[in-house]
Write a protein that holds these residues in place. Sequence first.
Motif, PDB file in Angstrom:
ATOM      1  N   GLY A  91       8.496   9.194  53.858  1.00 30.27           N
ATOM      2  CA  GLY A  91       9.045   9.077  52.513  1.00 30.27           C
ATOM      3  C   GLY A  91      10.562   9.102  52.509  1.00 30.27           C
ATOM      4  O   GLY A  91      11.196   9.643  53.416  1.00 30.27           O
ATOM      5  N   VAL A  92      11.131   8.524  51.461  1.00 27.27           N
ATOM      6  CA  VAL A  92      12.592   8.406  51.371  1.00 27.27           C
ATOM      7  C   VAL A  92      13.235   9.781  51.221  1.00 27.27           C
ATOM      8  O   VAL A  92      14.218  10.104  51.906  1.00 27.27           O
ATOM      9  CB  VAL A  92      12.981   7.476  50.196  1.00 27.27           C
ATOM     10  CG1 VAL A  92      14.488   7.416  50.035  1.00 27.27           C
ATOM     11  CG2 VAL A  92      12.423   6.085  50.416  1.00 27.27           C
ATOM     12  N   ARG A  93      12.704  10.591  50.340  1.00 28.68           N
ATOM     13  CA  ARG A  93      13.296  11.918  50.080  1.00 28.68           C
ATOM     14  C   ARG A  93      13.235  12.814  51.310  1.00 28.68           C
ATOM     15  O   ARG A  93      14.226  13.437  51.689  1.00 28.68           O
ATOM     16  CB  ARG A  93      12.578  12.565  48.894  1.00 28.68           C
ATOM     17  CG  ARG A  93      13.021  13.953  48.588  1.00 28.68           C
ATOM     18  CD  ARG A  93      14.364  13.939  47.924  1.00 28.68           C
ATOM     19  NE  ARG A  93      14.719  15.305  47.564  1.00 28.68           N
ATOM     20  CZ  ARG A  93      15.943  15.709  47.420  1.00 28.68           C
ATOM     21  NH1 ARG A  93      16.931  14.863  47.567  1.00 28.68           N
ATOM     22  NH2 ARG A  93      16.199  16.944  47.107  1.00 28.68           N
ATOM     23  N   ARG A  94      12.068  12.873  51.938  1.00 31.23           N
ATOM     24  CA  ARG A  94      11.940  13.717  53.127  1.00 31.23           C
ATOM     25  C   ARG A  94      12.757  13.162  54.293  1.00 31.23           C
ATOM     26  O   ARG A  94      13.255  13.932  55.111  1.00 31.23           O
ATOM     27  CB  ARG A  94      10.478  13.852  53.506  1.00 31.23           C
ATOM     28  CG  ARG A  94       9.717  14.717  52.500  1.00 31.23           C
ATOM     29  CD  ARG A  94       8.282  14.917  52.874  1.00 31.23           C
ATOM     30  NE  ARG A  94       8.184  15.746  54.065  1.00 31.23           N
ATOM     31  CZ  ARG A  94       7.065  15.898  54.767  1.00 31.23           C
ATOM     32  NH1 ARG A  94       5.967  15.279  54.393  1.00 31.23           N
ATOM     33  NH2 ARG A  94       7.044  16.668  55.832  1.00 31.23           N
ATOM     34  N   SER A  95      12.905  11.829  54.377  1.00 33.25           N
ATOM     35  CA  SER A  95      13.740  11.236  55.421  1.00 33.25           C
ATOM     36  C   SER A  95      15.194  11.635  55.251  1.00 33.25           C
ATOM     37  O   SER A  95      15.856  12.031  56.211  1.00 33.25           O
ATOM     38  CB  SER A  95      13.640   9.710  55.402  1.00 33.25           C
ATOM     39  OG  SER A  95      12.365   9.292  55.713  1.00 33.25           O
ATOM     40  N   SER A  96      15.676  11.526  54.017  1.00 30.36           N
ATOM     41  CA  SER A  96      17.074  11.900  53.778  1.00 30.36           C
ATOM     42  C   SER A  96      17.277  13.387  54.014  1.00 30.36           C
ATOM     43  O   SER A  96      18.311  13.799  54.565  1.00 30.36           O
ATOM     44  CB  SER A  96      17.506  11.498  52.370  1.00 30.36           C
ATOM     45  OG  SER A  96      16.781  12.221  51.406  1.00 30.36           O
ATOM     46  N   ASP A  97      16.303  14.214  53.618  1.00 33.29           N
ATOM     47  CA  ASP A  97      16.414  15.646  53.897  1.00 33.29           C
ATOM     48  C   ASP A  97      16.396  15.926  55.393  1.00 33.29           C
ATOM     49  O   ASP A  97      17.154  16.767  55.886  1.00 33.29           O
ATOM     50  CB  ASP A  97      15.274  16.418  53.225  1.00 33.29           C
ATOM     51  CG  ASP A  97      15.402  16.465  51.723  1.00 33.29           C
ATOM     52  OD1 ASP A  97      16.501  16.152  51.198  1.00 33.29           O
ATOM     53  OD2 ASP A  97      14.395  16.807  51.052  1.00 33.29           O
ATOM     54  N   THR A  99      11.117   5.952  57.635  1.00 30.91           N
ATOM     55  CA  THR A  99      11.318   6.144  56.198  1.00 30.91           C
ATOM     56  C   THR A  99      10.017   5.952  55.427  1.00 30.91           C
ATOM     57  O   THR A  99       9.710   6.732  54.525  1.00 30.91           O
ATOM     58  CB  THR A  99      12.392   5.173  55.676  1.00 30.91           C
ATOM     59  OG1 THR A  99      13.585   5.363  56.438  1.00 30.91           O
ATOM     60  CG2 THR A  99      12.686   5.421  54.219  1.00 30.91           C
TER      61      THR A  99
END
Length: 136
Positions: free
Chosen positions: A48-54, A44
């Motif tokens: 990054g948080v956004r790219r991890s969730s994506d 994460t």
Amino acid sequence: MSDSQKIGAALTGFGVFFMFLGVMSFFDAGLLAIGNILFIAGITLTIGVRRSSDFFTQRSRLRGTICFAVGVVMVFCKWAVLGMVVEVFGILNLFGDFFPMLFAFLRRLPFIGSVLNHPGVDSVIRRFSSSSVLPV
């Protein structure tokens, strides 16, 4: 590389180390759980948080995400052996596309590169890294 990415890479490395240590300690659930937490936190922080969730919620990677999450929960519930089997299946589904890049990087290292360029090992690696398309 930013500071959070450096910390994330270190956490990911420590997570893999603790998972390895947990497996070598006959599937010690405590070490495996620490390794899982560090690995997830490291991934994460690295991307990054956004790219991890994506990444983890892509439809094509949903099976790997579910298997990895179920494996982590099983390790937390002290079903370490079965949890690690399910986790490894999930990790291979999630990160299997990155193996060609990993092998290309490892081939450039001094000692490991000469081992990986051996004709017998090279044929096995070519079978695994047949894709020339980057996963990201």
